[in-house]
Each structure stands twice: as C-alpha cells, then as structure tokens.
Design a protein around this motif. Sequence first.
Motif, PDB file in Angstrom:
ATOM      1  N   MET A  27      24.634 -11.703  -1.018  1.00  0.00           N
ATOM      2  CA  MET A  27      23.956 -10.883  -1.981  1.00  0.00           C
ATOM      3  C   MET A  27      23.181  -9.799  -1.234  1.00  0.00           C
ATOM      4  O   MET A  27      22.584 -10.051  -0.197  1.00  0.00           O
ATOM      5  N   ILE A  28      23.199  -8.588  -1.794  1.00  0.00           N
ATOM      6  CA  ILE A  28      22.449  -7.468  -1.232  1.00  0.00           C
ATOM      7  C   ILE A  28      21.233  -7.223  -2.113  1.00  0.00           C
ATOM      8  O   ILE A  28      21.360  -7.093  -3.335  1.00  0.00           O
ATOM      9  N   LEU A  29      20.068  -7.156  -1.481  1.00  0.00           N
ATOM     10  CA  LEU A  29      18.845  -6.844  -2.208  1.00  0.00           C
ATOM     11  C   LEU A  29      18.573  -5.353  -2.068  1.00  0.00           C
ATOM     12  O   LEU A  29      18.225  -4.872  -0.987  1.00  0.00           O
ATOM     13  N   GLU A  30      18.771  -4.621  -3.158  1.00  0.00           N
ATOM     14  CA  GLU A  30      18.493  -3.187  -3.178  1.00  0.00           C
ATOM     15  C   GLU A  30      17.177  -2.978  -3.913  1.00  0.00           C
ATOM     16  O   GLU A  30      16.961  -3.531  -4.993  1.00  0.00           O
ATOM     17  N   VAL A  31      16.306  -2.167  -3.324  1.00  0.00           N
ATOM     18  CA  VAL A  31      14.984  -1.914  -3.903  1.00  0.00           C
ATOM     19  C   VAL A  31      14.837  -0.419  -4.138  1.00  0.00           C
ATOM     20  O   VAL A  31      15.170   0.387  -3.271  1.00  0.00           O
ATOM     21  N   ILE A  32      14.331  -0.074  -5.300  1.00  0.00           N
ATOM     22  CA  ILE A  32      14.053   1.327  -5.601  1.00  0.00           C
ATOM     23  C   ILE A  32      12.796   1.745  -4.859  1.00  0.00           C
ATOM     24  O   ILE A  32      11.797   1.029  -4.852  1.00  0.00           O
ATOM     25  N   ALA A  33      12.861   2.926  -4.268  1.00  0.00           N
ATOM     26  CA  ALA A  33      11.698   3.516  -3.614  1.00  0.00           C
ATOM     27  C   ALA A  33      11.511   4.928  -4.148  1.00  0.00           C
ATOM     28  O   ALA A  33      12.485   5.646  -4.380  1.00  0.00           O
ATOM     29  N   THR A  34      10.252   5.309  -4.339  1.00  0.00           N
ATOM     30  CA  THR A  34       9.947   6.664  -4.801  1.00  0.00           C
ATOM     31  C   THR A  34       9.128   7.439  -3.775  1.00  0.00           C
ATOM     32  O   THR A  34       8.893   8.627  -3.958  1.00  0.00           O
ATOM     33  N   THR A  35       8.720   6.750  -2.715  1.00  0.00           N
ATOM     34  CA  THR A  35       7.937   7.373  -1.643  1.00  0.00           C
ATOM     35  C   THR A  35       8.373   6.785  -0.311  1.00  0.00           C
ATOM     36  O   THR A  35       9.027   5.730  -0.266  1.00  0.00           O
ATOM     37  N   LEU A  36       7.949   7.426   0.765  1.00  0.00           N
ATOM     38  CA  LEU A  36       8.215   6.875   2.091  1.00  0.00           C
ATOM     39  C   LEU A  36       7.566   5.509   2.231  1.00  0.00           C
ATOM     40  O   LEU A  36       8.178   4.568   2.743  1.00  0.00           O
ATOM     41  N   GLN A  37       6.337   5.371   1.761  1.00  0.00           N
ATOM     42  CA  GLN A  37       5.642   4.086   1.870  1.00  0.00           C
ATOM     43  C   GLN A  37       6.376   2.992   1.107  1.00  0.00           C
ATOM     44  O   GLN A  37       6.480   1.868   1.582  1.00  0.00           O
ATOM     45  N   ASP A  38       6.907   3.310  -0.086  1.00  0.00           N
ATOM     46  CA  ASP A  38       7.716   2.333  -0.829  1.00  0.00           C
ATOM     47  C   ASP A  38       8.888   1.852   0.032  1.00  0.00           C
ATOM     48  O   ASP A  38       9.179   0.656   0.093  1.00  0.00           O
ATOM     49  N   ALA A  39       9.573   2.791   0.669  1.00  0.00           N
ATOM     50  CA  ALA A  39      10.745   2.448   1.469  1.00  0.00           C
ATOM     51  C   ALA A  39      10.367   1.593   2.672  1.00  0.00           C
ATOM     52  O   ALA A  39      11.040   0.601   2.979  1.00  0.00           O
ATOM     53  N   LEU A  40       9.280   1.953   3.354  1.00  0.00           N
ATOM     54  CA  LEU A  40       8.829   1.173   4.506  1.00  0.00           C
ATOM     55  C   LEU A  40       8.433  -0.237   4.085  1.00  0.00           C
ATOM     56  O   LEU A  40       8.759  -1.223   4.766  1.00  0.00           O
ATOM     57  N   THR A  41       7.748  -0.348   2.955  1.00  0.00           N
ATOM     58  CA  THR A  41       7.336  -1.661   2.448  1.00  0.00           C
ATOM     59  C   THR A  41       8.550  -2.492   2.057  1.00  0.00           C
ATOM     60  O   THR A  41       8.629  -3.690   2.379  1.00  0.00           O
ATOM     61  N   ALA A  42       9.511  -1.876   1.378  1.00  0.00           N
ATOM     62  CA  ALA A  42      10.717  -2.597   0.971  1.00  0.00           C
ATOM     63  C   ALA A  42      11.452  -3.140   2.189  1.00  0.00           C
ATOM     64  O   ALA A  42      11.871  -4.305   2.211  1.00  0.00           O
ATOM     65  N   GLU A  43      11.605  -2.308   3.199  1.00  0.00           N
ATOM     66  CA  GLU A  43      12.283  -2.750   4.412  1.00  0.00           C
ATOM     67  C   GLU A  43      11.517  -3.892   5.069  1.00  0.00           C
ATOM     68  O   GLU A  43      12.113  -4.913   5.457  1.00  0.00           O
ATOM     69  N   ALA A  44      10.200  -3.765   5.175  1.00  0.00           N
ATOM     70  CA  ALA A  44       9.375  -4.796   5.814  1.00  0.00           C
ATOM     71  C   ALA A  44       9.437  -6.117   5.050  1.00  0.00           C
ATOM     72  O   ALA A  44       9.280  -7.186   5.646  1.00  0.00           O
ATOM     73  N   CYS A  45       9.674  -6.052   3.750  1.00  0.00           N
ATOM     74  CA  CYS A  45       9.727  -7.265   2.922  1.00  0.00           C
ATOM     75  C   CYS A  45      11.134  -7.825   2.760  1.00  0.00           C
ATOM     76  O   CYS A  45      11.346  -8.754   1.988  1.00  0.00           O
ATOM     77  N   GLY A  46      12.102  -7.266   3.475  1.00  0.00           N
ATOM     78  CA  GLY A  46      13.430  -7.856   3.500  1.00  0.00           C
ATOM     79  C   GLY A  46      14.503  -7.173   2.669  1.00  0.00           C
ATOM     80  O   GLY A  46      15.598  -7.723   2.533  1.00  0.00           O
ATOM     81  N   ALA A  47      14.242  -5.999   2.131  1.00  0.00           N
ATOM     82  CA  ALA A  47      15.286  -5.302   1.375  1.00  0.00           C
ATOM     83  C   ALA A  47      16.461  -4.996   2.298  1.00  0.00           C
ATOM     84  O   ALA A  47      16.282  -4.714   3.483  1.00  0.00           O
TER      85      ALA A  47
END
Length: 146
Positions: A1-21
């Motif tokens: 399974m792939i966990l895809e997370v929506i990001a609207t800012t750079l910080q969203d993307a960094l947080t998503a990656e850090a949390c395992g997206a």
Amino acid sequence: MILEVIATTLQDALTAEACGADRIELITAITEGGLTPSIGLVDRVTSRVGIPVNVMIRPHSRSFVADGEDMETMLADIEAIRRSTGAAGVVLGPLSSNGTVDEEALRRLLSAAGSLDITYHRAFDEITDQPAAYGISAGIRKYPGS
C-alpha cells in the motif's frame, strides 16, 4: 500500500515525509478541492523532500470541464513542471460537460506529461459511468498513440 498525503505548503510536505508518507500530492486551495500550485512551491518541495511529488493540474475550481483557454493553461503548467522541477508526476481529471472523460483533453494532457506519472484525481467521482471511464482512461494511457 502507498500512503499519499496532500500537502499545500513546504512544511506540510516535510511533515508528511517525516511521518512516513510514501508520496505527496501537492496542491493549493484545498478548500476549493485543490488547484495547481505555483512553480515556486513545486520547485521548493521537490528539491527538499526525498519522496515522489505529484502535482495537481487544475486551473480553477468551477468544474472539471476545461475550455480551450483552460487546456492551454494546463498544458503550460505541465510543461513548466516537467521542464523545471523534480516532480514525479501530475494529477489531472478532465471531464466533458455530460459527465464522461474528456478523451481528447486527456490525450493532450498525457502527451504533454511525457514520462511523468499520472493520477486521475477526484473528478472520477463525478463521472456518470465509472467502469466505462476506467476502461477509457486505462486504454488511453496504455496506448498513447491510439
């Protein structure tokens, strides 16, 4: 399974990656259903995260139906994303006014995307015959010359 997370800012993307997206879908205007983010944001996110980033291609929130000017905008956005960012793919979903896949628009967008990954976005939820649309979309992607 792939966990895809929506990001609207750079910080969203960094947080998503850090949390395992596993993948980012980068958009703007989330309250309007998601629109194309600026090239500056795409470039910053793709240069700072180590996971794939797929970018929303949607010029306005009125509908998923694109007129000629909308198509030119989407084609220009795809070209800019492909040419000057590290995006892995684009997220798109052209519909016709009768609730079917706009096959001609989809062919043009796929051609512009070249080797970028493609995701058909939530416009799919508004299609009147989803099984038929799935076959159309899969056929166009599998056989881009058809």
